[in-house]
Design a protein around this motif. Sequence first.
Motif, PDB file in Angstrom:
ATOM      1  N   ALA A 100       0.072  -1.085   0.128  1.00  0.00           N
ATOM      2  CA  ALA A 100      -0.188   0.155  -0.069  1.00  0.00           C
ATOM      3  C   ALA A 100       0.355   0.885  -0.225  1.00  0.00           C
ATOM      4  O   ALA A 100       0.596   2.035  -0.656  1.00  0.00           O
ATOM      5  CB  ALA A 100      -1.574  -0.166   0.860  1.00  0.00           C
ATOM      6  N   THR A 163      -3.642  -9.916  -1.082  1.00  0.00           N
ATOM      7  CA  THR A 163      -3.437  -8.200   0.148  1.00  0.00           C
ATOM      8  C   THR A 163      -3.376  -7.170  -0.736  1.00  0.00           C
ATOM      9  O   THR A 163      -3.500  -7.083  -1.829  1.00  0.00           O
ATOM     10  CB  THR A 163      -1.501  -8.355  -0.223  1.00  0.00           C
ATOM     11  N   SER A 164      -4.122  -6.168   0.532  1.00  0.00           N
ATOM     12  CA  SER A 164      -4.186  -5.202  -0.013  1.00  0.00           C
ATOM     13  C   SER A 164      -2.870  -4.209  -0.931  1.00  0.00           C
ATOM     14  O   SER A 164      -1.837  -4.395  -0.645  1.00  0.00           O
ATOM     15  CB  SER A 164      -4.754  -4.247   1.065  1.00  0.00           C
ATOM     16  N   ILE A 169      -5.654  -8.793  -5.851  1.00  0.00           N
ATOM     17  CA  ILE A 169      -7.087  -8.483  -4.612  1.00  0.00           C
ATOM     18  C   ILE A 169      -8.119  -7.928  -5.979  1.00  0.00           C
ATOM     19  O   ILE A 169      -9.084  -7.936  -6.378  1.00  0.00           O
ATOM     20  CB  ILE A 169      -6.587  -7.632  -3.543  1.00  0.00           C
ATOM     21  N   ARG A 170      -6.946  -6.880  -7.194  1.00  0.00           N
ATOM     22  CA  ARG A 170      -8.203  -6.344  -7.974  1.00  0.00           C
ATOM     23  C   ARG A 170      -8.641  -7.226  -9.133  1.00  0.00           C
ATOM     24  O   ARG A 170      -9.922  -7.370 -10.061  1.00  0.00           O
ATOM     25  CB  ARG A 170      -7.555  -4.982  -9.293  1.00  0.00           C
ATOM     26  N   PRO A 187      -9.032  -8.655   2.999  1.00  0.00           N
ATOM     27  CA  PRO A 187      -8.482  -8.436   1.792  1.00  0.00           C
ATOM     28  C   PRO A 187      -7.192  -8.624   3.339  1.00  0.00           C
ATOM     29  O   PRO A 187      -6.835  -8.731   4.621  1.00  0.00           O
ATOM     30  CB  PRO A 187      -8.240  -6.702   2.319  1.00  0.00           C
ATOM     31  N   LYS A 189      -2.975  -6.905   5.640  1.00  0.00           N
ATOM     32  CA  LYS A 189      -2.025  -6.555   5.353  1.00  0.00           C
ATOM     33  C   LYS A 189      -0.837  -6.961   4.595  1.00  0.00           C
ATOM     34  O   LYS A 189       0.210  -5.297   3.565  1.00  0.00           O
ATOM     35  CB  LYS A 189      -1.566  -5.736   6.159  1.00  0.00           C
TER      36      LYS A 189
END
Length: 310
Positions: A100, A163-164, A169-170, A187, A189
């Motif tokens: 992220a 994992t975000s 994840i998309r 999600p 971390k």
Amino acid sequence: MHPTHHRSRGTVAALVLGLSAILASGPAGAEELTGTLKKIKDSGAITIGYRDSSVPFSYLDGDQKPVGYAYEICRKIADGVKANLKMDKLEVKLNPVTSATRIPLIANGTIDLECGSTTNNADRQKQAAFTNTHFLTATRYVSKKDKKLDKIEDLKGRTVVSTSGTTNIRQINEANTERKLGLTILPAKDHAEAFLMVETGRADAFVMDDVLLASLMAGSKTPDAYAISTEALSKPEPYGIMLRKDDAPFKAVVDAATAKLYESPEGKALYEKWFTQPIPPRGINLKLPMSEAMQKQFAHPSDSADPAAY
């Protein structure tokens, strides 16, 4: 004829002198550094962003120090930058990043290079630049063998984790909508937390880059209890070291350093060290010899974001 002949030779000599004067002023002119190169020269330091659980690319060893394949590539890039700027010494600062935070920290100048397992795609190129590809992966999922899951369709109605802040994840969200899979998508971390959710049964599958899944599996208590899906959710995806966008002089230095490494025997040796031999801290071996696509990429380094290019 002679006098004119000499005169023209004199003109040529003057031109040559003029040209060499321009060339000689090159380094002095190069003091007009901009962007990242200027920042590095002025501060005497380059900052590398590393991941803590992207085995074998960038992760912490038993002493909590960053190690890994991408991390070593970043150290080589730092050497290239140091040589290019003719610096006697260059301090390499280390800064942890997550899926992220990696793009914001590149964009705001906190880190200069991001060494990990970051997919180079058109979407990300709007926010950052990438150097030559150091790995090719595809999105798959890991699950416990006894669940007998292998295709994307097998996940119907199940709980999956990813994992975000990742492309994965998309992709699983898109597949869920397009194929009406009725998934519950959680999600996590980081990759370690996501794998733990499969291990403890909180999720049926963890969707991620196949190479990262292979490393988590190899490092788990019972590697034989898990399987990676044969069906992929993506085409081959290139990983690249990320750097700031719109900084052509810095990118040229970084690209030259990575191309030189990948085209040399040292590049192949570095790959073998991290993918075909036991690695720290526990001596796991991913047993992933260099694919044909990777061999081609190293012979002719490219920073393309297009999966079809590989």
